[in-house]
Design an enzyme around this catalytic site. Structure first.
Site, PDB file in Angstrom:
ATOM      1  N   ARG A  40      -6.275   7.245 -12.939  1.00  0.00           N
ATOM      2  CA  ARG A  40      -7.473   8.063 -12.737  1.00  0.00           C
ATOM      3  C   ARG A  40      -7.325   9.376 -13.497  1.00  0.00           C
ATOM      4  NH1 ARG A  40      -8.401   8.589  -6.382  1.00  0.00           N
ATOM      5  NH2 ARG A  40      -6.234   9.287  -6.529  1.00  0.00           N
ATOM      6  N   LEU A  64     -13.450   5.393 -13.213  1.00  0.00           N
ATOM      7  CA  LEU A  64     -14.156   4.247 -12.640  1.00  0.00           C
ATOM      8  C   LEU A  64     -15.390   4.661 -11.856  1.00  0.00           C
ATOM      9  CD1 LEU A  64     -11.157   2.038 -11.449  1.00  0.00           C
ATOM     10  CD2 LEU A  64     -12.523   1.819 -13.525  1.00  0.00           C
ATOM     11  N   LYS A  65     -15.642   5.962 -11.759  1.00  0.00           N
ATOM     12  CA  LYS A  65     -16.884   6.412 -11.135  1.00  0.00           C
ATOM     13  C   LYS A  65     -18.065   6.311 -12.099  1.00  0.00           C
ATOM     14  CE  LYS A  65     -14.552   9.629  -7.985  1.00  0.00           C
ATOM     15  NZ  LYS A  65     -14.407  11.043  -7.586  1.00  0.00           N
ATOM     16  N   ARG A  88      -8.344  -0.530  -0.581  1.00  0.00           N
ATOM     17  CA  ARG A  88      -8.748  -1.085   0.716  1.00  0.00           C
ATOM     18  C   ARG A  88      -9.810  -2.167   0.484  1.00  0.00           C
ATOM     19  NH1 ARG A  88      -9.186   3.356   5.597  1.00  0.00           N
ATOM     20  NH2 ARG A  88      -7.707   4.878   4.761  1.00  0.00           N
ATOM     21  N   ARG A  94     -17.174  -2.724  -4.632  1.00  0.00           N
ATOM     22  CA  ARG A  94     -18.157  -1.670  -4.902  1.00  0.00           C
ATOM     23  C   ARG A  94     -18.072  -1.177  -6.341  1.00  0.00           C
ATOM     24  NH1 ARG A  94     -16.641  -0.181   0.408  1.00  0.00           N
ATOM     25  NH2 ARG A  94     -15.309   1.539  -0.291  1.00  0.00           N
ATOM     26  N   GLY A 128      -2.527   3.003   6.706  1.00  0.00           N
ATOM     27  CA  GLY A 128      -1.175   2.703   7.164  1.00  0.00           C
ATOM     28  C   GLY A 128      -0.169   2.991   6.092  1.00  0.00           C
ATOM     29  N   HIS A 129       1.092   2.920   6.455  1.00  0.00           N
ATOM     30  CA  HIS A 129       2.199   3.061   5.512  1.00  0.00           C
ATOM     31  C   HIS A 129       3.323   2.125   5.959  1.00  0.00           C
ATOM     32  CE1 HIS A 129       0.898   6.037   2.657  1.00  0.00           C
ATOM     33  NE2 HIS A 129       0.474   6.825   3.624  1.00  0.00           N
ATOM     34  N   ASP A 130       4.376   2.104   5.170  1.00  0.00           N
ATOM     35  CA  ASP A 130       5.485   1.192   5.417  1.00  0.00           C
ATOM     36  C   ASP A 130       5.884   1.152   6.888  1.00  0.00           C
ATOM     37  OD1 ASP A 130       8.126  -0.099   3.796  1.00  0.00           O
ATOM     38  OD2 ASP A 130       8.597   0.831   5.717  1.00  0.00           O
ATOM     39  N   TYR A 133       3.439  -0.808   9.127  1.00  0.00           N
ATOM     40  CA  TYR A 133       3.475  -2.251   8.913  1.00  0.00           C
ATOM     41  C   TYR A 133       4.757  -2.840   9.512  1.00  0.00           C
ATOM     42  CZ  TYR A 133       0.257  -0.414   5.434  1.00  0.00           C
ATOM     43  OH  TYR A 133      -0.728   0.290   4.815  1.00  0.00           O
ATOM     44  N   ASP A 158       6.614  -1.715   2.078  1.00  0.00           N
ATOM     45  CA  ASP A 158       6.092  -1.423   0.745  1.00  0.00           C
ATOM     46  C   ASP A 158       6.616  -2.360  -0.325  1.00  0.00           C
ATOM     47  OD1 ASP A 158       4.632   0.629   1.790  1.00  0.00           O
ATOM     48  OD2 ASP A 158       5.637   2.233   0.707  1.00  0.00           O
TER      49      ASP A 158
END
Length: 379
Positions: A40, A64-65, A88, A94, A128-130, A133, A158
């Site tokens: 980005r 990408l916008k 996500r 989208r 969430g993160h490692d 999970y 991860d």
């Protein structure tokens, strides 16, 4: 021996992110794939910029916008074998980069999706993160001393449960495409991978051979002959003397006497006390040297800075210097005819934008127009 790596000729578009998706891109690149990372413009997230995960493949910056920016990625996907994304659920759709759009343009594409909770399920949209999970998968419950679970370095979810399963899914889908001629979607969820890594533990639990507690089992520090001990200098050794011949060498090497049988839990506290007292009499490196030529399965617990200099890892070439001379791990496993590539440089985000697009079907006029409009950025 080929110099191109086993995936030479495989084109991969990686939509920039953090953690497991970049590591998968790195892995595929060092297996020889032609991977481009789409970053980005103006990226400031330190997790996206640090950690050495951007090495070994070029970077282009695409906004990408903008419709023009999305069009750039769509054109790259048209000729790609693999698309890696870690958004996500619903975000790629989208942007016009979801599986339906991409596979309609390129039916042979492997669309590989990396998320924490997966594309479906009631928690699919949760952050969430490692550690989260690992927690929900049951894995975190098994890590650490009896008193409480320990927050692990983010490897379980991860990288082991995430990146490696994503790469395995990509490779499996590429093999399947060789038979069917069709691409497909790879839905890799870190929570699934973290659970799957504990397959043996769940099997033992189901068979009544594993207690659902920490430090209470043969392989979690509960057994004194599979544990970590502090030495005279405050550093540690790891002991993995599971089999009776190895245990006998450990006992003999420590010069201790222990009562009863190795696998009798009633003797474990006495064994642990004897082992701990013995290890406290010498330094870590003295014990490492003492057990060097035995099968007692005693190894020094090395720091991150020490590990690259261990003679065995030096002998195997496990680490290689990066562009700044700092040792970093090489990609494994070893392949005899098409070995993985050595770690490559880590480009500034967008350093390769114009050169990559010119080399992949865009005309000079198109690239100039894209740069002028801000749809792409050349660092």
């Amino acid at each position: 021996m080929s110099a191109g790596g086993p995936l030479a000729g495989t084109r991969v578009v990686e939509l920039g992110g953090i953690g497991p998706t970049p590591f998968a891109g790195l892995y595929l690149a060092e297996l020889g794939a032609d991977v481009v990372r789409v970053d980005r413009p103006g990226e400031t997230n330190p997790l996206a910029l640090a950690g050495g995960l951007r090495r070994s493949r070029p970077s282009i910056c695409v906004d990408l916008k903008t419709a023009a920016g999305r069009g750039v990625v769509q054109r790259l996907v048209d000729d790609a074998d693999v698309l890696l994304e870690g958004y996500r659920p619903g975000v790629a759709e989208r942007l016009g980069l979801g599986p339906d759009d991409c596979l309609a343009r390129n039916p042979r594409l492997v669309h590989a999706r990396m998320t924490g909770w997966g594309q479906t399920g009631p928690w699919a949209q949760r952050a969430g993160h490692d550690i989260t999970y690992a927690a929900v998968s049951g894995t975190l419950h098994a890590l650490g001393p009896a008193a409480r679970p320990v927050a692990p370095v983010p490897v379980v979810g991860d990288f082991a449960g995430g990146s490696m399963y994503l790469v395995a899914g990509v490779l499996a889908a590429l093999v399947a495409r060789g038979t069917t001629g069709r691409g497909q979607v790879v839905d890799a969820a870190m929570v699934d991978g973290a659970a799957h890594l504990f397959t043996m533990v769940h099997g033992l639990l189901g068979a009544g051979a594993w207690r659902d507690e920490r430090e209470a089992n043969l392989l979690d520090g509960g057994a004194p002959f599979y544990a970590v001990y502090e030495c005279a200098d405050g550093r540690f050794v790891a002991v993995g003397a599971l089999e009776p011949p190895f245990w006998a060498e450990l006992v003999a090497g420590l010069g201790v006497e222990v009562p009863g049988e190795q696998y009798d839990p009633a003797t474990w506290e006495a064994q642990r006390t004897a082992f701990a007292a013995a290890f406290r009499t010498r330094t870590r490196d003295e014990w490492a040297a003492h057990f060097e030529h035995t099968d007692a399965c005693v190894a020094p617990v090395l720091s991150l800075r020490e590990a690259p200099h261990h003679p065995h890892l030096v002998g195997r070439g496990t680490f290689a210097p990066d562009a700044h001379g700092h040792p970093v791990p090489r990609t494994g496993p070893r392949l005899s005819d098409t070995p993985p590539l050595d770690p490559g440089p880590e480009p500034t985000p967008g350093a390769d934008t114009t050169a990559y697009l010119l080399a992949h079907g865009f005309t000079a006029a198109e690239v100039e127009a894209l740069v002028t409009s801000g749809a792409v950025v050349q660092a």
